[in-house]
Scaffold this motif. Structure first.
Motif, PDB file in Angstrom:
ATOM      1  N   ARG A   1       0.844  -1.190   0.000  1.00  0.00           N
ATOM      2  CA  ARG A   1       0.000   0.000   0.000  1.00  0.00           C
ATOM      3  C   ARG A   1       0.883   1.245   0.000  1.00  0.00           C
ATOM      4  O   ARG A   1       2.082   1.165   0.252  1.00  0.00           O
ATOM      5  CB  ARG A   1      -0.942   0.003   1.211  1.00  0.00           C
ATOM      6  CG  ARG A   1      -0.244  -0.049   2.542  1.00  0.00           C
ATOM      7  CD  ARG A   1      -1.250  -0.097   3.690  1.00  0.00           C
ATOM      8  NE  ARG A   1      -2.111  -1.266   3.593  1.00  0.00           N
ATOM      9  CZ  ARG A   1      -1.795  -2.451   4.089  1.00  0.00           C
ATOM     10  NH1 ARG A   1      -0.632  -2.631   4.718  1.00  0.00           N
ATOM     11  NH2 ARG A   1      -2.612  -3.467   3.987  1.00  0.00           N
ATOM     12  N   LYS A   2       0.290   2.388  -0.264  1.00  0.00           N
ATOM     13  CA  LYS A   2       1.023   3.640  -0.342  1.00  0.00           C
ATOM     14  C   LYS A   2       1.692   3.959   0.987  1.00  0.00           C
ATOM     15  O   LYS A   2       1.109   3.785   2.055  1.00  0.00           O
ATOM     16  CB  LYS A   2       0.075   4.771  -0.743  1.00  0.00           C
ATOM     17  CG  LYS A   2       0.766   6.103  -0.992  1.00  0.00           C
ATOM     18  CD  LYS A   2      -0.249   7.144  -1.448  1.00  0.00           C
ATOM     19  CE  LYS A   2       0.424   8.492  -1.686  1.00  0.00           C
ATOM     20  NZ  LYS A   2      -0.562   9.519  -2.107  1.00  0.00           N
ATOM     21  N   LEU A   3       2.942   4.443   0.920  1.00  0.00           N
ATOM     22  CA  LEU A   3       3.682   4.789   2.132  1.00  0.00           C
ATOM     23  C   LEU A   3       3.205   6.114   2.714  1.00  0.00           C
ATOM     24  O   LEU A   3       2.675   6.974   2.007  1.00  0.00           O
ATOM     25  CB  LEU A   3       5.179   4.895   1.814  1.00  0.00           C
ATOM     26  CG  LEU A   3       5.871   3.637   1.288  1.00  0.00           C
ATOM     27  CD1 LEU A   3       7.310   3.966   0.907  1.00  0.00           C
ATOM     28  CD2 LEU A   3       5.831   2.519   2.315  1.00  0.00           C
ATOM     29  N   LYS A   4       3.441   6.284   4.004  1.00  0.00           N
ATOM     30  CA  LYS A   4       3.131   7.555   4.657  1.00  0.00           C
ATOM     31  C   LYS A   4       4.142   8.626   4.242  1.00  0.00           C
ATOM     32  O   LYS A   4       5.237   8.323   3.759  1.00  0.00           O
ATOM     33  CB  LYS A   4       3.140   7.378   6.175  1.00  0.00           C
ATOM     34  CG  LYS A   4       2.040   6.470   6.690  1.00  0.00           C
ATOM     35  CD  LYS A   4       2.111   6.331   8.207  1.00  0.00           C
ATOM     36  CE  LYS A   4       1.039   5.386   8.731  1.00  0.00           C
ATOM     37  NZ  LYS A   4       1.156   5.199  10.209  1.00  0.00           N
ATOM     38  N   ARG A   5       3.790   9.870   4.494  1.00  0.00           N
ATOM     39  CA  ARG A   5       4.612  10.995   4.044  1.00  0.00           C
ATOM     40  C   ARG A   5       5.909  11.149   4.823  1.00  0.00           C
ATOM     41  O   ARG A   5       6.775  11.930   4.436  1.00  0.00           O
ATOM     42  CB  ARG A   5       3.801  12.291   4.124  1.00  0.00           C
ATOM     43  CG  ARG A   5       2.599  12.296   3.189  1.00  0.00           C
ATOM     44  CD  ARG A   5       1.849  13.603   3.250  1.00  0.00           C
ATOM     45  NE  ARG A   5       2.680  14.704   2.780  1.00  0.00           N
ATOM     46  CZ  ARG A   5       2.284  15.976   2.773  1.00  0.00           C
ATOM     47  NH1 ARG A   5       1.094  16.297   3.246  1.00  0.00           N
ATOM     48  NH2 ARG A   5       3.076  16.926   2.332  1.00  0.00           N
ATOM     49  N   CYS A   6       6.065  10.404   5.909  1.00  0.00           N
ATOM     50  CA  CYS A   6       7.313  10.477   6.681  1.00  0.00           C
ATOM     51  C   CYS A   6       8.474   9.819   5.938  1.00  0.00           C
ATOM     52  O   CYS A   6       9.633   9.954   6.342  1.00  0.00           O
ATOM     53  CB  CYS A   6       7.145   9.831   8.050  1.00  0.00           C
ATOM     54  SG  CYS A   6       6.687   8.090   8.012  1.00  0.00           S
ATOM     55  N   VAL A   7       8.187   9.113   4.838  1.00  0.00           N
ATOM     56  CA  VAL A   7       9.216   8.440   4.040  1.00  0.00           C
ATOM     57  C   VAL A   7       9.455   9.226   2.759  1.00  0.00           C
ATOM     58  O   VAL A   7       8.540   9.431   1.955  1.00  0.00           O
ATOM     59  CB  VAL A   7       8.794   6.998   3.690  1.00  0.00           C
ATOM     60  CG1 VAL A   7       9.857   6.325   2.811  1.00  0.00           C
ATOM     61  CG2 VAL A   7       8.546   6.184   4.948  1.00  0.00           C
ATOM     62  N   LYS A   8      10.697   9.683   2.554  1.00  0.00           N
ATOM     63  CA  LYS A   8      11.084  10.379   1.337  1.00  0.00           C
ATOM     64  C   LYS A   8      12.223   9.599   0.660  1.00  0.00           C
ATOM     65  O   LYS A   8      13.108   9.075   1.346  1.00  0.00           O
ATOM     66  CB  LYS A   8      11.564  11.807   1.632  1.00  0.00           C
ATOM     67  CG  LYS A   8      10.504  12.681   2.328  1.00  0.00           C
ATOM     68  CD  LYS A   8       9.247  12.845   1.486  1.00  0.00           C
ATOM     69  CE  LYS A   8       8.229  13.739   2.185  1.00  0.00           C
ATOM     70  NZ  LYS A   8       6.955  13.807   1.428  1.00  0.00           N
ATOM     71  N   VAL A   9      12.184   9.553  -0.663  1.00  0.00           N
ATOM     72  CA  VAL A   9      13.188   8.820  -1.424  1.00  0.00           C
ATOM     73  C   VAL A   9      13.974   9.783  -2.300  1.00  0.00           C
ATOM     74  O   VAL A   9      13.407  10.542  -3.092  1.00  0.00           O
ATOM     75  CB  VAL A   9      12.543   7.725  -2.292  1.00  0.00           C
ATOM     76  CG1 VAL A   9      13.597   7.041  -3.165  1.00  0.00           C
ATOM     77  CG2 VAL A   9      11.842   6.694  -1.412  1.00  0.00           C
ATOM     78  N   LEU A  10      15.292   9.734  -2.128  1.00  0.00           N
ATOM     79  CA  LEU A  10      16.223  10.558  -2.896  1.00  0.00           C
ATOM     80  C   LEU A  10      17.042   9.631  -3.788  1.00  0.00           C
ATOM     81  O   LEU A  10      17.692   8.710  -3.289  1.00  0.00           O
ATOM     82  CB  LEU A  10      17.136  11.335  -1.940  1.00  0.00           C
ATOM     83  CG  LEU A  10      18.286  12.148  -2.530  1.00  0.00           C
ATOM     84  CD1 LEU A  10      17.750  13.207  -3.484  1.00  0.00           C
ATOM     85  CD2 LEU A  10      19.089  12.805  -1.417  1.00  0.00           C
ATOM     86  N   ALA A  11      17.001   9.834  -5.097  1.00  0.00           N
ATOM     87  CA  ALA A  11      17.701   8.951  -6.030  1.00  0.00           C
ATOM     88  C   ALA A  11      18.843   9.672  -6.732  1.00  0.00           C
ATOM     89  O   ALA A  11      18.787  10.890  -6.969  1.00  0.00           O
ATOM     90  CB  ALA A  11      16.725   8.405  -7.066  1.00  0.00           C
ATOM     91  N   VAL A  12      19.893   8.901  -7.029  1.00  0.00           N
ATOM     92  CA  VAL A  12      20.960   9.397  -7.903  1.00  0.00           C
ATOM     93  C   VAL A  12      20.659   8.896  -9.309  1.00  0.00           C
ATOM     94  O   VAL A  12      20.102   7.812  -9.480  1.00  0.00           O
ATOM     95  CB  VAL A  12      22.351   8.928  -7.422  1.00  0.00           C
ATOM     96  CG1 VAL A  12      22.750   9.675  -6.165  1.00  0.00           C
ATOM     97  CG2 VAL A  12      22.386   7.424  -7.154  1.00  0.00           C
ATOM     98  N   PRO A  13      21.004   9.680 -10.357  1.00  0.00           N
ATOM     99  CA  PRO A  13      20.490   9.429 -11.711  1.00  0.00           C
ATOM    100  C   PRO A  13      20.942   8.106 -12.337  1.00  0.00           C
ATOM    101  O   PRO A  13      21.836   7.410 -11.841  1.00  0.00           O
ATOM    102  CB  PRO A  13      21.029  10.623 -12.508  1.00  0.00           C
ATOM    103  CG  PRO A  13      21.417  11.642 -11.508  1.00  0.00           C
ATOM    104  CD  PRO A  13      21.838  10.886 -10.292  1.00  0.00           C
ATOM    105  N   HIS A  14      20.299   7.806 -13.457  1.00  0.00           N
ATOM    106  CA  HIS A  14      20.623   6.629 -14.258  1.00  0.00           C
ATOM    107  C   HIS A  14      22.130   6.549 -14.518  1.00  0.00           C
ATOM    108  O   HIS A  14      22.767   7.541 -14.853  1.00  0.00           O
ATOM    109  CB  HIS A  14      19.885   6.695 -15.601  1.00  0.00           C
ATOM    110  CG  HIS A  14      20.311   5.661 -16.586  1.00  0.00           C
ATOM    111  ND1 HIS A  14      20.050   4.316 -16.416  1.00  0.00           N
ATOM    112  CD2 HIS A  14      21.015   5.771 -17.748  1.00  0.00           C
ATOM    113  CE1 HIS A  14      20.561   3.634 -17.436  1.00  0.00           C
ATOM    114  NE2 HIS A  14      21.148   4.491 -18.257  1.00  0.00           N
TER     115      HIS A  14
END
Length: 430
Positions: free
Chosen positions: A174-187
């Motif tokens: 199910r959808k995560l709560k807003r307390c979780v943020k994801v930061l990605a480094v590019p392809h």
């Protein structure tokens, strides 16, 4: 379930693996402040006997050997059972599989299908309830999924740093709560780049790093795999097999084998540790075969290219705790262990064969370990009567995802080459 108010924090002190100095934990201590040489620290628990707690659920039944201040909801302990299908195929009499994933038929109910849940539930339970900073977790995939789920379920703020190429690993029921943020480094970036961007973010005092292998809670959480094995068999195994990206799980298993040996009821620690990597990403294999504590040279470009080519993406750490005192090199040396290799064809072969033999699917990484076990049997490195622990670190995704899932897209995609100030500003704006 035991109420949180009744749980007393586990009593322990810390010990420098290299010097033996014992000192107190200041709350989130990751190293010995009085030692300038790199060395892991270990927890020295007040309860020296292995004493599972039947009054606690999930992984917290092992709370006496976990550095936790509280318990969190939703955990599941690893499950160990005696193999029939794979054991018969390999001709082994005492093969036990310790499975961390989703297979309700054997009692395994890890929602994210990975043994990374063991570390997430331990690390997050080490965090003080009054902590105001935001946790930073760097991951190649499975760790990200585990921490995202645990933090979402327990309302713990976290920023998770991953390679964008591995974002498909972020699936959830199910959808995560807003307390979780994801930061990605590019392809084109890899796990090392995710580590780098997390370290820049941690320059802001409002954030703190989880710590990776240096965090005693991560290692002791992962070490519950061997506690599950000993509960089932009543003894320390003769041989231990696991696929590794950083080697932290194997280090954790060895540390708990040492604790179990000190207990005295489960035999001496004669466990040989056998780890394996997915070719062509062979950094620790190359280093070990060169009889070197120092990691073999690998350029960022080569590391990223090799990480792109392997099926077991989570086994692609360019900065593993290999040479540090108490790290994987020391574990292999002390245990008379070795490092094996498996290629992508081996993985595909064992993904199909294991399902036919044991009745459930494995993730690519543990199939590397299965391939290595088969090689060790064929080469006579392990004997048919040996008591063997095969650490299958994840699986059951077909059954888990069959019930439906949602993907978590990165909240930001940022280059690891950006200055820390810009990374901090962009993330804080979330």
């Amino acid at each position: 379930m035991l109420q949180l108010s009744r749980f007393k924090p586990t009593e322990y002190r810390l010990s420098n693996v290299k010097t033996g100095r014992v000192f107190d934990d200041e709350g989130w201590t990751l190293s010995d402040p009085e030692c300038s040489d790199p060395a892991l620290i270990r927890a020295v628990y007040s309860k020296q006997e292995f004493s599972p707690r039947n009054d606690l659920d999930g992984i917290y039944r092992y709370a006496e050997w976990l550095p936790v201040k509280r318990t969190l909801k939703g955990s599941c302990a690893p499950v160990t059972y005696k193999s029939k299908g794979l054991a018969k195929f390999l001709g082994l009499k005492n093969l036990y599989i310790t499975f961390s994933g989703y297979n309700p038929k054997i009692g395994a109910k890890m929602k994210t299908c990975s043994f990374k849940e063991t570390e997430a539930y331990s690390v997050c339970a080490r965090i003080d309830r009054k902590e105001t900073r935001t946790l930073i977790v760097q991951s190649a995939g499975n760790t990200a999924r585990a921490f995202a789920q645990v933090c979402s379920d327990n309302d713990i703020p976290v920023v998770i740093c991953i390679p964008e190429d591995n974002k498909h690993e972020l699936w959830f029921r199910r959808k995560l709560k807003r307390c979780v943020k994801v930061l990605a480094v590019p392809h084109g970036c890899d796990y090392y780049d995710a580590i780098a961007i997390g370290e820049k973010l941690a320059e802001d005092p409002g954030y703190f790093l989880e710590g990776g292998a240096k965090n005693i809670a991560r290692r002791d959480g992962m070490g519950t795999t061997i506690l599950s094995f000993v509960e089932k068999t009543g003894r320390i195994p003769d041989a231990y097999f696991q696929a590794v990206g950083s080697g932290t799980g194997a280090i954790a298993a060895w540390e708990n084998a040492e604790r179990l040996a000190a207990d005295g009821r489960f035999g001496e620690n004669r466990m040989r540790v056998f780890v394996s990597q997915n070719t062509p990403f062979t950094l620790m294999y190359d280093s070990w075969k060169a009889c070197s504590r120092q990691l073999a040279d690998i350029s960022p470009e080569s590391g990223r290219r090799q990480a792109e080519l392997i099926l077991a993406k989570v086994l692609s750490n360019r900065k593993p705790p290999y040479g540090i005192a108490g790290g994987l090199y020391d574990v292999l040396l002390q245990s008379r262990g070795d490092v094996f290799l498996a290629d992508n064809n081996d993985i595909v072969n064992w993904m199909m064969r294991f399902r036919n033999l044991e009745g459930y699917d494995l993730l690519p990484a543990p199939c590397v370990a299965v391939a290595s076990l088969a090689q060790a049997v064929g080469d006579g490195i392990v004997q048919k009567d040996d008591c063997i622990m095969l650490n299958c670190t994840g699986g059951g995704t077909m059954a888990a995802m069959d019930k439906g899932y949602v993907l978590k897209e990165p909240d930001l995609v940022l280059s690891p080459d950006l200055p820390a100030s810009e990374i901090i500003a962009r993330v804080s704006s979330l």
